[in-house]
Design an enzyme around this catalytic site. Structure first.
Site, PDB file in Angstrom:
ATOM      1  N   SER A   1      31.428  48.735  80.531  1.00 28.76           N
ATOM      2  CA  SER A   1      32.035  47.468  80.122  1.00 28.76           C
ATOM      3  C   SER A   1      32.815  47.648  78.819  1.00 28.76           C
ATOM      4  CB  SER A   1      30.948  46.397  80.016  1.00 28.76           C
ATOM      5  OG  SER A   1      31.502  45.115  80.033  1.00 28.76           O
TER       6      SER A   1
ATOM      7  N   HIS B   1      28.090  43.841  88.024  1.00 25.07           N
ATOM      8  CA  HIS B   1      28.564  44.442  86.775  1.00 25.07           C
ATOM      9  C   HIS B   1      27.503  45.320  86.109  1.00 25.07           C
ATOM     10  CE1 HIS B   1      31.151  44.893  83.334  1.00 25.07           C
ATOM     11  NE2 HIS B   1      30.292  44.307  82.520  1.00 25.07           N
TER      12      HIS B   1
END
Length: 255
Positions: free
Chosen positions: A84, A234
């Site tokens: 991320s 994610h």
């Protein structure tokens, strides 16, 4: 800036970089198996974990922190893995200092600008900061109206710790992360491209890497491969650690 880090294992150097609101502990699930064959340096980014706080929070500054850590450890070149926001730091390092990066692994993020998607999380974190918290259970109750997912709240609560006065506070620099949020969601500096071998690993259920991002990825990272982890979003390394670790290991050890 001297970042806090944990070093383990022996072999080629690997640097692990966590995401927003996280710490080096978040990537232990990757660090431990990698340390069987690599010298793994798992870092706390500035304004996170036990690393120093700063009013400056952008990708050139964060990538420079990693470079300075490499210099202090006498690491000339390393594999770099980031998740991320940490993936953007890793990309920025590879674009700025490509000669210092061996192979690059980017977990579920693209070299693009993103719309705001942490508004409720920031509200929850500030709500906790504005109260005199006696324990994590109380903090969880305060965050619940803002964040439905218990797993997200539990992840955030890992960064709630007692300070020297015995009060519960966020280890990350919430004030700066809130103020600089638009800089964090912004794209990396695109002035260069990198020819290092690169692997983008995407969670199948995540919307952080989309088909329309392919041109941006290929423009900056010419030698790119992609891997999709099914049944993951994610937080793919937490949800499917075996699959993610195999993809990373296979890529780093391939000749």
């Amino acid at each position: 800036m001297q970042l806090n880090y944990k070093q383990q294992g022996q072999g080629p150097d690997v640097i692990l970089i966590h995401g927003l609101f996280g710490s080096l502990e978040n990537l232990n699930v990757i660090a431990r198996p990698l340390s069987e064959h690599f010298n793994v340096i798992n870092v706390d980014l500035r304004n996170h974990g036990l690393s120093p706080h700063s009013n400056e929070m952008n990708y050139p500054a964060m990538s420079q922190d990693i470079l300075e850590l490499m210099d202090s450890l006498n690491i000339n070149k390393a594999h770099v893995i980031g998740h991320s926001m940490g993936g953007k730091v890793a990309m920025q390092l590879a674009l700025t200092q490509p000669e210092r990066v061996n192979k690059l692994v980017v977990l579920d993020i693209a070299p693009v600008s993103y719309p705001a998607r942490h508004t409720q999380i920031l509200k929850a974190l500030n709500a906790v900061a504005n109260e005199n918290i006696s324990d994590r259970k109380q903090a969880d109750s305060i965050m619940a109206p803002y964040i439905d997912e218990q797993g997200v709240r539990q992840f955030l609560l890992k960064s709630l710790a007692k300070n020297e006065s015995g009060q519960f506070t966020w280890r990350f620099n919430l004030k700066v992360l809130d103020e600089k949020y638009s800089t964090i969601t912004a794209n990396v500096n695109e002035n260069n491209s990198c020819l290092c071998d690169t692997l983008f690993i995407k969670g199948n259920d995540s919307d952080y890497i989309l088909p329309e991002h392919r041109s941006a990825i290929m423009a900056l990272f010419k030698n790119t491969k992609a891997k999709i982890i099914h049944g993951a979003s994610h937080w793919l390394h937490a949800q499917k650690p075996l699959a993610v670790n195999k993809a990373i290991s296979d890529f780093l050890t391939a000749v």
